[in-house]
Design a protein around this motif. Structure first.
Motif, PDB file in Angstrom:
ATOM      1  N   HIS A   1       0.832  -1.202   0.000  1.00 25.02           N
ATOM      2  CA  HIS A   1       0.000   0.000   0.000  1.00 25.02           C
ATOM      3  C   HIS A   1       0.870   1.256   0.000  1.00 25.02           C
ATOM      4  O   HIS A   1       0.620   2.199  -0.755  1.00 25.02           O
ATOM      5  CB  HIS A   1      -0.913  -0.012   1.226  1.00 25.02           C
ATOM      6  CG  HIS A   1      -1.799   1.204   1.334  1.00 25.02           C
ATOM      7  ND1 HIS A   1      -2.846   1.435   0.478  1.00 25.02           N
ATOM      8  CD2 HIS A   1      -1.769   2.253   2.197  1.00 25.02           C
ATOM      9  CE1 HIS A   1      -3.432   2.571   0.804  1.00 25.02           C
ATOM     10  NE2 HIS A   1      -2.808   3.081   1.838  1.00 25.02           N
ATOM     11  N   ARG A   2       1.886   1.261   0.836  1.00 19.26           N
ATOM     12  CA  ARG A   2       2.786   2.419   0.883  1.00 19.26           C
ATOM     13  C   ARG A   2       3.486   2.617  -0.449  1.00 19.26           C
ATOM     14  O   ARG A   2       3.670   3.751  -0.910  1.00 19.26           O
ATOM     15  CB  ARG A   2       3.807   2.226   2.004  1.00 19.26           C
ATOM     16  CG  ARG A   2       3.221   2.386   3.406  1.00 19.26           C
ATOM     17  CD  ARG A   2       4.229   1.996   4.471  1.00 19.26           C
ATOM     18  NE  ARG A   2       3.739   2.284   5.810  1.00 19.26           N
ATOM     19  CZ  ARG A   2       4.327   1.850   6.912  1.00 19.26           C
ATOM     20  NH1 ARG A   2       5.423   1.101   6.829  1.00 19.26           N
ATOM     21  NH2 ARG A   2       3.823   2.144   8.105  1.00 19.26           N
ATOM     22  N   LEU A   3       3.875   1.512  -1.095  1.00 18.81           N
ATOM     23  CA  LEU A   3       4.555   1.603  -2.383  1.00 18.81           C
ATOM     24  C   LEU A   3       3.619   2.162  -3.450  1.00 18.81           C
ATOM     25  O   LEU A   3       4.008   3.046  -4.222  1.00 18.81           O
ATOM     26  CB  LEU A   3       5.063   0.224  -2.798  1.00 18.81           C
ATOM     27  CG  LEU A   3       5.792   0.142  -4.154  1.00 18.81           C
ATOM     28  CD1 LEU A   3       7.014   1.040  -4.146  1.00 18.81           C
ATOM     29  CD2 LEU A   3       6.167  -1.308  -4.456  1.00 18.81           C
ATOM     30  N   ARG A   4       2.380   1.686  -3.480  1.00 18.09           N
ATOM     31  CA  ARG A   4       1.417   2.180  -4.473  1.00 18.09           C
ATOM     32  C   ARG A   4       1.130   3.651  -4.261  1.00 18.09           C
ATOM     33  O   ARG A   4       1.052   4.423  -5.227  1.00 18.09           O
ATOM     34  CB  ARG A   4       0.117   1.384  -4.367  1.00 18.09           C
ATOM     35  CG  ARG A   4       0.227  -0.067  -4.809  1.00 18.09           C
ATOM     36  CD  ARG A   4      -1.156  -0.672  -4.956  1.00 18.09           C
ATOM     37  NE  ARG A   4      -1.080  -2.106  -5.194  1.00 18.09           N
ATOM     38  CZ  ARG A   4      -1.331  -3.019  -4.286  1.00 18.09           C
ATOM     39  NH1 ARG A   4      -1.677  -2.652  -3.059  1.00 18.09           N
ATOM     40  NH2 ARG A   4      -1.257  -4.306  -4.573  1.00 18.09           N
ATOM     41  N   ARG A   5       0.974   4.071  -3.011  1.00  9.16           N
ATOM     42  CA  ARG A   5       0.684   5.477  -2.736  1.00  9.16           C
ATOM     43  C   ARG A   5       1.862   6.363  -3.109  1.00  9.16           C
ATOM     44  O   ARG A   5       1.701   7.464  -3.615  1.00  9.16           O
ATOM     45  CB  ARG A   5       0.340   5.669  -1.251  1.00  9.16           C
ATOM     46  CG  ARG A   5      -0.954   5.030  -0.837  1.00  9.16           C
ATOM     47  CD  ARG A   5      -2.105   5.476  -1.719  1.00  9.16           C
ATOM     48  NE  ARG A   5      -2.327   6.911  -1.652  1.00  9.16           N
ATOM     49  CZ  ARG A   5      -2.881   7.616  -2.609  1.00  9.16           C
ATOM     50  NH1 ARG A   5      -3.253   7.049  -3.735  1.00  9.16           N
ATOM     51  NH2 ARG A   5      -3.078   8.906  -2.458  1.00  9.16           N
TER      52      ARG A   5
END
Length: 231
Positions: free
Chosen positions: A217-221
């Motif tokens: 999730h952090r990577l996508r954001r």
């Protein structure tokens, strides 16, 4: 992003977690120094730069099992949450799901019980319809009327909205903003600004899967918020 907290044996949509699994997941958060909070609290803390260690917890649809099964666990682990409910289906069931068991939805009393326990109440629309497929009259009712009814019911501001099915387009997002909400939640909203992304949490999400989902999730954001190179 949670939904129902109950028996998972008949769950074709995989939106139910057992109380035992939820307890494991909340324990995992606390062991990592994280604390679950409602979305309004999270966003306020983020604006002040004090959101380190906070994780937004949301529960969609407003099932009765939230008060019976989720609320005691949230209290035990010192967590808050946002509960997105359907004021047009009080005391009803999840008729929008063609498959699976019928799950009872909260009454006015149940919603007030959650609110009195410190749970943030948000709107999931009036009746759980896809806002990208309705006419203007229904769209206004699902956004404006649902907020008004919930504020009358709880006596408190209703700051947040959750798009049913996670579906949202610019027209729906504009209607939600114009209805007076301060934020709205989706799942994967793309480039729409008035739609916060969330990570689905289910019965299969043991500690290692939660860790992986958090990192992804952090990577996508990061990828969606990084400025694009000029060409």
């Amino acid at each position: 992003m949670y939904h129902s907290v109950d028996d998972c044996r008949d769950d074709p949509y995989r939106v139910t977690v057992s109380p035992e699994r939820l307890q494991e997941q909340l324990r995992w958060l606390r062991r990592r120094g994280l604390r679950g909070v409602g979305m309004a609290e999270l966003l306020q803390a983020r604006a002040l730069g004090t959101d380190r260690g906070l994780v937004g917890l949301t529960f969609d649809d407003g099932y009765c099992d939230f008060v019976d099964n989720a609320l005691p666990l949230l209290r035990h682990y010192g967590c808050g949450a946002t509960l997105f409910v359907l004021p047009g289906r009080l005391d009803g069931v999840n008729e929008w799901d063609p498959l699976g068991p019928r799950k009872p939805l909260l009454s006015e009393r149940g919603i007030r019980t959650a609110a009195s326990a410190g749970i943030e109440i948000g709107s999931h629309g009036l009746t759980h319809v896809d806002l990208t497929r309705v006419d203007d009259h229904v769209l206004r009712a699902e956004t404006e009327d649902s907020r008004r009814r919930l504020e009358e019911l709880t006596g408190r501001e209703v700051p947040g909205f959750c798009y049913p099915y996670g579906t949202v387009d610019r027209r729906a997002a504009d209607a939600v903003r114009q209805a007076g909400y301060r934020y709205a939640c989706a799942i994967s909203p793309g480039d729409l600004t008035f739609a916060l992304p969330r990570v689905h949490v289910g019965q299969e999400d043991a500690a290692w899967r939660l860790e992986l989902k958090l990192r992804l999730h952090r990577l996508r954001r990061r990828r969606t918020t990084e400025p694009k190179a000029r060409t």
